[in-house]
Scaffold this motif. Structure first.
Motif, short mmCIF file in Angstrom:
data_model
loop_
_atom_site.label_atom_id
_atom_site.label_comp_id
_atom_site.label_asym_id
_atom_site.label_seq_id
_atom_site.Cartn_x
_atom_site.Cartn_y
_atom_site.Cartn_z
N THR A 1 0.85 -1.19 0.00
CA THR A 1 0.00 0.00 0.00
C THR A 1 0.88 1.24 0.00
OG1 THR A 1 -0.16 -0.14 2.41
CG2 THR A 1 -1.95 -1.12 1.14
N GLY B 1 -5.05 5.87 -0.52
CA GLY B 1 -4.25 6.22 0.63
C GLY B 1 -2.96 6.94 0.29
N GLU C 1 2.46 4.92 -0.10
CA GLU C 1 2.00 6.21 0.41
C GLU C 1 2.50 7.37 -0.45
OE1 GLU C 1 3.11 6.55 4.47
OE2 GLU C 1 1.88 4.87 5.14
N SER D 1 -0.41 9.71 -0.18
CA SER D 1 -0.37 11.01 0.49
C SER D 1 0.55 12.01 -0.20
CB SER D 1 0.08 10.84 1.95
OG SER D 1 1.36 10.24 2.03
N TRP E 1 -4.95 3.53 -5.37
CA TRP E 1 -4.53 3.59 -3.97
C TRP E 1 -4.96 4.94 -3.37
CZ3 TRP E 1 -0.87 1.44 -7.46
CH2 TRP E 1 -0.59 0.07 -7.24
#
Length: 324
Positions: A75, A99, A77, A101, A97
């Motif tokens: 996953t 998530g 970032e 950032s 994805w």
């Protein structure tokens, strides 16, 4: 396969402000530039948005969906969109994805970095606050890196002898995953093959489409590629002089990771052939190419096989085999 609503809206708004880019001449010039291996810096941005971006998005989105399916444990970032152009791969990655950032656009062409930032402003974080870095995929700025590095149709702008070295530099910038997508042509696959050989030598773990880390068994004039169908907008159809409301984009790709192991299964590398007596699949697995036949009389296995498509993983036991 269609573009996300906010992406479509951002593109439409930009075209409204800067010109529709639907001219047939602009699309023809764009195609000629890419066939010649020309740089994206020479491409009309409006023509690119209308005639080329949708297919690029569709191919990258399909590859990222396969990546997630194969490695749900990863996953990322942060994302480095290497050779970002207008940021197409970044929009696909944020969809895959949510998530993520941090997003970084890397491109040699200031006009495309500006375009990427303009479109991204209409997207969700981290797109709306993405960093734009001017630089080459052959020599990314020192210290630039991310969990996920995506290079979509970027190696195509390099001569073949330099493609593998560029892939190695992108691998060095990746902390988890490297995704490379190229045109589904013999030349595109040649770049993928060269990158694969180099990256496996540096310890990269194949995720997709390869299910093994052995030598590529593709030989002769053959090449490994896949296809995705996308809907055409009216402007897209006008720009390409098309009469059907869809387009099939052929692409080649490679996904490698820093951890894990290959699946060990087999990949369907051509459209399956279905007949009354059964279905036939051309497979790559275990370092070889073979043809697998699933007969109608095999019942449950046949029902499962009928659901497989070009690009699917093939892993059902007890199926009749006919060596290619």
């Amino acid at each position: 396969m269609t573009l996300p609503g906010p992406f479509q809206g951002a593109i439409a708004a930009w075209l409204e402000r800067n010109g529709q880019g639907g001219r047939r001449a602009g699309s023809d010039a764009l195609s000629a530039t890419y066939r010649a291996g020309g740089s994206s810096a020479a491409v009309d941005p409006a023509a690119y948005l209308v005639a080329r971006l949708p297919a690029t998005y569709a191919a990258v989105a399909r590859v990222l969906a396969e990546t997630r399916a194969r490695r749900p444990d990863l996953t990322p970032e942060s994302l480095l969109d290497a050779g970002s152009g207008p940021g197409t791969a970044s929009w696909a990655a944020v969809e895959a994805w949510p998530g993520l950032s941090r997003v970084i656009f890397l491109d040699t062409a200031p006009v495309f970095l500006t375009l990427a930032a303009s479109l991204a402003a209409a997207g969700p974080p981290p797109l709306s606050c993405a960093d734009a870095v001017e630089g080459s995929i052959e020599a990314p700025p020192p210290g630039l890196g991310a969990d996920l590095v995506v290079a979509a149709y970027a190696l195509a702008e390099l001569p073949l002898p330099r493609a593998a070295a560029a892939a190695a530099r992108l691998w060095a910038a990746s902390r988890s995953l490297l995704v490379i997508v190229e045109p589904g042509t013999p030349q595109g696959f040649a770049r993928i093959r060269a990158a694969r050989e180099t990256l496996l030598g540096q310890g990269a773990v194949p995720v997709a489409p390869c299910t093994h880390a052995l030598a590529c068994p593709i030989t002769g004039d053959d090449w490994c590629h896949f296809s995705v169908r996308l809907a055409r907008s009216r402007a897209h159809m006008h720009a390409k002089g098309a009469r059907v409301p869809f387009e099939d984009e052929r692409f080649a790709y490679l996904v490698v990771a820093r951890q894990g192991a290959p699946s060990g299964l087999a990949r369907v590398i051509a459209p399956p052939l279905h007949a009354k007596s059964g279905s036939s699949f051309r497979l790559c697995g275990g370092g070889r190419i073979e043809t697998r036949i699933v007969a109608r009389r095999d019942g449950a296995a046949y029902k499962l096989a009928r659901k497989l498509d070009w690009g699917s993983l093939f892993g059902e036991p007890a199926m009749a085999k006919d060596e290619a």
